[in-house]
Design an enzyme around this catalytic site. Structure first.
Site, short mmCIF file in Angstrom:
data_model
loop_
_atom_site.label_atom_id
_atom_site.label_comp_id
_atom_site.label_asym_id
_atom_site.label_seq_id
_atom_site.Cartn_x
_atom_site.Cartn_y
_atom_site.Cartn_z
N GLU A 340 0.82 -1.21 0.00
CA GLU A 340 0.00 0.00 0.00
C GLU A 340 0.86 1.26 0.00
O GLU A 340 0.49 2.26 -0.63
CB GLU A 340 -0.96 -0.01 1.19
N TYR A 414 -2.14 -7.25 -11.26
CA TYR A 414 -1.16 -7.32 -10.18
C TYR A 414 0.06 -8.12 -10.63
O TYR A 414 1.12 -7.54 -10.90
CB TYR A 414 -1.80 -7.97 -8.94
#
Length: 549
Positions: A340, A414
């Site tokens: 993150e 991803y």
């Protein structure tokens, strides 16, 4: 090493859900009028440029309601008299004013078209105030199916947080809800019960005691910010901090955690300065020194809210204690802190114009996990990790979604995306040059919204490679190129299969332990060998398949 089947299953489930949006779970082909209003730059959006927001709200935890207003300041780019504001049901846009005059609103689902009375002249800086109230959508399974999470901590105190990527920031506050236009700066004022604390983006400017049962926290964001990056986090928080000596000087790093978790957080959050050191090395200076860096504990897994990264990984290494690569390297770091926070460079600094290009956010950030390992444990560990994540790739649909309808591409953005970038690193074949390219991206597109084409062009230009076929293959198809080869005596015959017409990239192989490059095409190529029937090994760092004929 042998891969645990449970981890493979967990990883597959993870990658199909960790896209932070239900939109990635299945392909959507029938788009609606509302999809277009949400996902396109409508005439009612394009004529004005955001300059400033002041979001001023009161959160009522017991009723699960929000009431307040957003002052929207903008620059007029071209004459027009209707302005689009987005706010999702069941919230209600109660009124919009300009210069204290109430304006007419035409409601069209979650889009609200406001007719302005005053002439909008090019170059003018004007404001409207959007008033709203109601019960915002409650998060079903944050952050993937987001909204507001109304939870309580183990002591019975309210524990509340927002998450809205994909779903849109208009799920909890009125704004211009499209990625292309980031507001230049913002103030966030949140009134809450005085026994709680609210943490939002930027720096805390003041806490005002309202002389009743509430306080108001006032936060200021000095840098451009995307709408879904704005957040509120309300809980029984305590704060600790440190100063990181970074590339641009002193960086304030603040941590807000529930009181009972203070001691474990002080130990566990040591990954944060380690992250900053590695990512400043690879990507350049942290992009928001003026706004500080924060980790904020929340009642869900976590999200990349700008300068206010949210954390819910239960103080475990890996992803909730599991290694998502199946290699062991994923347990060397806290996945949520590294992933993150990596978004501060790719998502918050460099932001996609259209959510169809969300691979720009997720591919680079998934790749950043392996670069963190590279910095501390070396290139071999980095390669082991990113190659280990290939087990999750579904190749269900392209990484790029449909434009202008708020549609994301495949969840493969991803780790298929990360392996695409790992392959590109091999093609560049110079790690320092690769590092400078990554740093250059964050400098060239500093605080900007970008398209896929801009990123492709930059990577091609700086690498000196023709990458059109490369990106067409990995971003726009689900096909993985297959190297087919045969050995006949002292001759190696090889070609690409399952590849787009313009996919012509070199790869590295070993012939009896000696490394060399070959450049397959869709037609058979030949290579003279020094010995008969040598051992051929294709470099594992290239994300391709192989087949011996």
């Amino acid at each position: 090493m042998k891969i645990n089947k449970f981890l493979v299953l967990l990883f597959t489930l993870f990658i199909t859900s960790f896209s932070f949006s239900q939109g990635l779970l299945e392909e959507k082909n029938n788009f609606t009028h509302q999809d277009t209003l949400r996902g396109s730059i409508t005439p009612e959006r394009e004529w004005w440029d955001l300059t400033y927001y002041h979001l001023d709200i009161k959160v009522n935890p017991e009723e699960k309601t929000i009431i307040g207003k957003n002052t929207i300041t903008y620059k007029v780019l071209q004459p027009y008299q209707v302005l689009q504001i987005d706010l999702q049901k069941p919230l209600t846009l109660t009124k919009v004013t300009q210069n204290d005059q109430e304006l007419e609103i035409k409601h069209d689902g979650n889009a609200h078209f406001v007719t302005l009375k005053n002439q909008q002249n090019v170059g003018d800086i004007n404001s409207v105030v959007a008033h709203y109230k109601g019960k915002p959508r409650e998060a079903v399974r944050a952050p993937w199916d987001g909204g507001i999470s109304w939870k309580k901590d183990k002591n019975g105190k309210h524990f509340i947080a927002s998450s809205c990527q994909g779903l849109g920031a208009s799920v909890w506050w009125p704004n211009k809800d499209h990625m292309y236009d980031e507001v230049d700066s913002m103030d966030i004022s949140v009134t809450i019960p005085k026994e709680l604390m609210n943490v939002s983006n930027g720096r805390l400017k003041s806490i005002v005691d309202n002389k009743n049962e509430t306080i108001t926290t006032n936060w200021h964001v000095a840098n451009p910010i995307n709408n879904y990056g704005v957040n509120i986090n309300i809980g029984d928080y305590v704060n600790f901090s440190e100063v990181y000596k970074g590339e641009k000087g002193d960086l304030d790093m603040n941590y807000y955690v529930l009181k009972d978790n203070l001691d474990k957080a002080k130990e566990h959050f040591k990954d944060a300065p380690k992250m900053m050191k590695a990512f400043e090395h690879w990507f350049g200076p942290y992009p928001f020194y003026e706004d500080s860096f924060k980790l904020v504990e929340v009642p869900y897994l976590g999200m990349e809210h700008q300068s206010s990264v949210t954390y819910g990984n239960q103080y475990l290494k890996g992803y909730l204690g599991k290694d998502l690569s199946g290699t062991g390297w994923g347990l060397k770091f806290d996945f949520i802190i590294i992933h993150e926070a990596g978004h501060e460079w790719f998502a918050n600094n460099i932001t996609n114009v259209d959510i169809a290009d969300m691979w720009i956010h997720e591919s680079f950030t998934a790749y950043s996990e392996s670069l963190f390992l590279d910095y501390y444990y070396g290139t071999q560990a980095s390669a082991d990790y990113v190659i280990g994540t290939r087990q999750s790739i579904q190749n269900d649909r392209p990484l790029i979604g449909k434009y202008n309808v708020n549609n994301e591409g495949s969840g493969d953005m991803y780790y298929k995306g990360a392996n695409m970038l790992h392959t590109l690193r091999q093609l560049i074949n110079n790690d320092e040059k690769w590092r400078q390219i990554l740093r250059g991206l964050n400098s060239e597109f500093y605080h900007q919204t970008v398209t896929t084409q801009q990123i492709e062009n930059y990577l091609a230009q700086e690498s000196g490679l023709n990458l059109q076929g490369f990106f067409d293959q990995y971003l726009r198809t689900t096909k993985i190129p297959e190297l087919q080869y045969a050995i006949n005596g002292k001759k190696l015959t090889y070609k690409w299969n399952n590849a787009v017409k313009n996919f012509v990239i070199p790869i590295q192989i070993e012939v009896n332990g000696v490394s060399q490059w070959i450049t397959p095409t869709l037609e058979n190529q030949t290579l003279k060998l020094k010995t008969k029937n040598p051992k051929i090994v294709v470099d594992r760092d290239f994300y391709i398949k192989t087949k011996t004929l």
